[in-house]
Scaffold this motif. Sequence first.
Motif, PDB file in Angstrom:
ATOM      1  N   PRO A  66       0.795  -1.229   0.000  1.00 29.83           N
ATOM      2  CA  PRO A  66       0.000   0.000   0.000  1.00 29.83           C
ATOM      3  C   PRO A  66       0.828   1.279   0.000  1.00 29.83           C
ATOM      4  O   PRO A  66       0.262   2.365  -0.110  1.00 29.83           O
ATOM      5  CB  PRO A  66      -0.803  -0.109   1.306  1.00 29.83           C
ATOM      6  N   HIS A  67       2.165   1.159   0.078  1.00 38.50           N
ATOM      7  CA  HIS A  67       2.987   2.356   0.272  1.00 38.50           C
ATOM      8  C   HIS A  67       3.947   2.655  -0.869  1.00 38.50           C
ATOM      9  O   HIS A  67       4.545   3.735  -0.899  1.00 38.50           O
ATOM     10  CB  HIS A  67       3.775   2.242   1.573  1.00 38.50           C
ATOM     11  N   LEU A  68       4.111   1.736  -1.813  1.00 32.71           N
ATOM     12  CA  LEU A  68       5.054   1.935  -2.911  1.00 32.71           C
ATOM     13  C   LEU A  68       4.349   1.879  -4.263  1.00 32.71           C
ATOM     14  O   LEU A  68       3.332   1.199  -4.417  1.00 32.71           O
ATOM     15  CB  LEU A  68       6.150   0.852  -2.879  1.00 32.71           C
ATOM     16  N   PRO A  69       4.887   2.572  -5.275  1.00 33.63           N
ATOM     17  CA  PRO A  69       4.254   2.586  -6.595  1.00 33.63           C
ATOM     18  C   PRO A  69       4.466   1.280  -7.345  1.00 33.63           C
ATOM     19  O   PRO A  69       5.329   0.468  -7.000  1.00 33.63           O
ATOM     20  CB  PRO A  69       4.968   3.739  -7.310  1.00 33.63           C
ATOM     21  N   LEU A  70       3.678   1.093  -8.386  1.00 29.63           N
ATOM     22  CA  LEU A  70       3.752  -0.119  -9.204  1.00 29.63           C
ATOM     23  C   LEU A  70       5.085  -0.257  -9.929  1.00 29.63           C
ATOM     24  O   LEU A  70       5.475  -1.353 -10.321  1.00 29.63           O
ATOM     25  CB  LEU A  70       2.615  -0.123 -10.237  1.00 29.63           C
ATOM     26  N   ALA A  71       5.789   0.839 -10.095  1.00 27.40           N
ATOM     27  CA  ALA A  71       6.989   0.856 -10.944  1.00 27.40           C
ATOM     28  C   ALA A  71       8.284   0.568 -10.194  1.00 27.40           C
ATOM     29  O   ALA A  71       9.363   0.754 -10.751  1.00 27.40           O
ATOM     30  CB  ALA A  71       7.106   2.217 -11.634  1.00 27.40           C
ATOM     31  N   VAL A  72       8.214   0.095  -8.949  1.00 27.58           N
ATOM     32  CA  VAL A  72       9.422  -0.055  -8.141  1.00 27.58           C
ATOM     33  C   VAL A  72      10.510  -0.849  -8.860  1.00 27.58           C
ATOM     34  O   VAL A  72      11.663  -0.410  -8.969  1.00 27.58           O
ATOM     35  CB  VAL A  72       9.096  -0.728  -6.791  1.00 27.58           C
ATOM     36  N   ASP A  73      10.173  -2.034  -9.362  1.00 27.44           N
ATOM     37  CA  ASP A  73      11.193  -2.894  -9.961  1.00 27.44           C
ATOM     38  C   ASP A  73      11.834  -2.251 -11.185  1.00 27.44           C
ATOM     39  O   ASP A  73      13.043  -2.391 -11.412  1.00 27.44           O
ATOM     40  CB  ASP A  73      10.584  -4.244 -10.350  1.00 27.44           C
ATOM     41  N   THR A  74      11.033  -1.549 -11.965  1.00 25.90           N
ATOM     42  CA  THR A  74      11.572  -0.875 -13.145  1.00 25.90           C
ATOM     43  C   THR A  74      12.414   0.327 -12.750  1.00 25.90           C
ATOM     44  O   THR A  74      13.512   0.542 -13.289  1.00 25.90           O
ATOM     45  CB  THR A  74      10.433  -0.442 -14.078  1.00 25.90           C
ATOM     46  N   ARG A  75      11.926   1.128 -11.799  1.00 24.61           N
ATOM     47  CA  ARG A  75      12.647   2.346 -11.415  1.00 24.61           C
ATOM     48  C   ARG A  75      14.012   2.013 -10.816  1.00 24.61           C
ATOM     49  O   ARG A  75      15.022   2.643 -11.154  1.00 24.61           O
ATOM     50  CB  ARG A  75      11.812   3.159 -10.419  1.00 24.61           C
ATOM     51  N   ILE A  76      14.061   1.045  -9.905  1.00 26.95           N
ATOM     52  CA  ILE A  76      15.340   0.711  -9.283  1.00 26.95           C
ATOM     53  C   ILE A  76      16.289   0.105 -10.301  1.00 26.95           C
ATOM     54  O   ILE A  76      17.466   0.484 -10.385  1.00 26.95           O
ATOM     55  CB  ILE A  76      15.136  -0.240  -8.092  1.00 26.95           C
ATOM     56  N   MET A 211       4.976   6.565   3.242  1.00 24.96           N
ATOM     57  CA  MET A 211       5.408   5.870   4.447  1.00 24.96           C
ATOM     58  C   MET A 211       4.300   5.782   5.498  1.00 24.96           C
ATOM     59  O   MET A 211       4.302   4.865   6.324  1.00 24.96           O
ATOM     60  CB  MET A 211       6.642   6.554   5.038  1.00 24.96           C
ATOM     61  N   GLU A 212       3.353   6.693   5.463  1.00 29.75           N
ATOM     62  CA  GLU A 212       2.267   6.628   6.438  1.00 29.75           C
ATOM     63  C   GLU A 212       1.384   5.402   6.216  1.00 29.75           C
ATOM     64  O   GLU A 212       0.597   5.025   7.103  1.00 29.75           O
ATOM     65  CB  GLU A 212       1.428   7.915   6.383  1.00 29.75           C
ATOM     66  N   ARG A 213       1.519   4.757   5.053  1.00 24.16           N
ATOM     67  CA  ARG A 213       0.728   3.559   4.753  1.00 24.16           C
ATOM     68  C   ARG A 213       1.550   2.274   4.880  1.00 24.16           C
ATOM     69  O   ARG A 213       1.054   1.181   4.581  1.00 24.16           O
ATOM     70  CB  ARG A 213       0.160   3.639   3.338  1.00 24.16           C
ATOM     71  N   ALA A 214       2.806   2.382   5.276  1.00 25.16           N
ATOM     72  CA  ALA A 214       3.701   1.228   5.292  1.00 25.16           C
ATOM     73  C   ALA A 214       3.237   0.173   6.291  1.00 25.16           C
ATOM     74  O   ALA A 214       2.810   0.486   7.410  1.00 25.16           O
ATOM     75  CB  ALA A 214       5.115   1.675   5.635  1.00 25.16           C
ATOM     76  N   THR A 215       3.299  -1.082   5.870  1.00 20.94           N
ATOM     77  CA  THR A 215       3.002  -2.216   6.736  1.00 20.94           C
ATOM     78  C   THR A 215       4.149  -3.223   6.621  1.00 20.94           C
ATOM     79  O   THR A 215       4.945  -3.175   5.683  1.00 20.94           O
ATOM     80  CB  THR A 215       1.694  -2.914   6.330  1.00 20.94           C
ATOM     81  N   SER A 216       4.236  -4.132   7.569  1.00 18.30           N
ATOM     82  CA  SER A 216       5.257  -5.173   7.551  1.00 18.30           C
ATOM     83  C   SER A 216       4.606  -6.539   7.506  1.00 18.30           C
ATOM     84  O   SER A 216       3.387  -6.683   7.696  1.00 18.30           O
ATOM     85  CB  SER A 216       6.163  -5.058   8.779  1.00 18.30           C
ATOM     86  N   HIS A 217       5.447  -7.562   7.295  1.00 16.80           N
ATOM     87  CA  HIS A 217       4.957  -8.927   7.164  1.00 16.80           C
ATOM     88  C   HIS A 217       5.990  -9.856   7.788  1.00 16.80           C
ATOM     89  O   HIS A 217       7.188  -9.735   7.504  1.00 16.80           O
ATOM     90  CB  HIS A 217       4.771  -9.268   5.682  1.00 16.80           C
ATOM     91  N   VAL A 218       5.552 -10.749   8.643  1.00 21.28           N
ATOM     92  CA  VAL A 218       6.459 -11.732   9.232  1.00 21.28           C
ATOM     93  C   VAL A 218       6.591 -12.895   8.253  1.00 21.28           C
ATOM     94  O   VAL A 218       5.640 -13.651   8.049  1.00 21.28           O
ATOM     95  CB  VAL A 218       5.937 -12.217  10.599  1.00 21.28           C
ATOM     96  N   ASP A 219       7.744 -13.026   7.621  1.00 20.67           N
ATOM     97  CA  ASP A 219       7.944 -14.073   6.633  1.00 20.67           C
ATOM     98  C   ASP A 219       8.135 -15.420   7.317  1.00 20.67           C
ATOM     99  O   ASP A 219       8.677 -15.512   8.422  1.00 20.67           O
ATOM    100  CB  ASP A 219       9.145 -13.750   5.742  1.00 20.67           C
ATOM    101  N   VAL A 220       7.667 -16.473   6.676  1.00 21.04           N
ATOM    102  CA  VAL A 220       7.740 -17.819   7.231  1.00 21.04           C
ATOM    103  C   VAL A 220       8.424 -18.743   6.233  1.00 21.04           C
ATOM    104  O   VAL A 220       8.457 -18.480   5.027  1.00 21.04           O
ATOM    105  CB  VAL A 220       6.335 -18.365   7.575  1.00 21.04           C
ATOM    106  N   ASP A 221       8.973 -19.831   6.735  1.00 22.74           N
ATOM    107  CA  ASP A 221       9.667 -20.796   5.891  1.00 22.74           C
ATOM    108  C   ASP A 221       8.653 -21.682   5.176  1.00 22.74           C
ATOM    109  O   ASP A 221       7.601 -22.008   5.718  1.00 22.74           O
ATOM    110  CB  ASP A 221      10.600 -21.655   6.748  1.00 22.74           C
TER     111      ASP A 221
END
Length: 283
Positions: A66-76, A211-221
Amino acid sequence: MSSVFVTGPSGRTVPTGLDVPELAAQLGGTGTPVLWEELTWPEAESTAAAQDAVIIPVGATEQHGPHLPLAVDTRICEAVALGVSALTGVPVVPPLSFGVSASHGDFAGTVALRPETMIAVVEDVIDSLYASGVRQFVLLNGHIWNNGALDVSAEKLRVRHRDARVRALGYVTMYPGPEVDGHVTYGRALMHANFFETSVMLHLAPELVRMERATSHVDVDSFWDYRMDQVSETGVWGRDVADANPKHGEAEFDRCVLTTARAVSTAVREPWPDPTHRPGRQA
């Protein structure tokens, strides 16, 4: 050290803390990226004759939480490619902005190619550049699920063009994966909209980060790979996203540029295999 800017002819800028003039002098560049699309056709012809290599950034247009644009992979990926071009002189072609992204599932916004489509697109792009005289192709990837299609493309093109060299690599490939500080433990290097990507985007394009919309995720194996919407409710994979910061993003970005530039500078000058060293070969 104060940040300097790698500036292209069009006025595009890439912020970096690297000493661009000194590194460009070492690695063969001018400090300014060479943008293929801004050349005239005679300039493209002479550039191909002189350099014999191109960088093809391959990104994606897909959800990044919810906090980053669709173009992240292309922009970086494109920004890394421009930095590498500035340091090495190897031209950059316009990025391929759609990737193998359908496994994001039901999140809105994603524009995906089938793997077969990406293979065909990459083949057509490289065949076109080959016709212009280019013989060395770096497929610089910004989206992990493009890997399979790019590896297949490279194999097909090596067979088709015996005097061509093709390598597909991620923009973080040239330094050890465990050193990538993404705050992700599991997921077979699945880092998506996480601490790493958010930090790099805060460095490159902070105006696009919410950043006000940033969320996290606990990754699992897990043994299996899943659709993103099967393992994350927000489209984020990784912890501590709210702690992302531009200082960390600059450090990670600069290391991607420098390690890739060093590899590419050496690669385009690498001699072809010498048949005299082969077992059984008579001197």
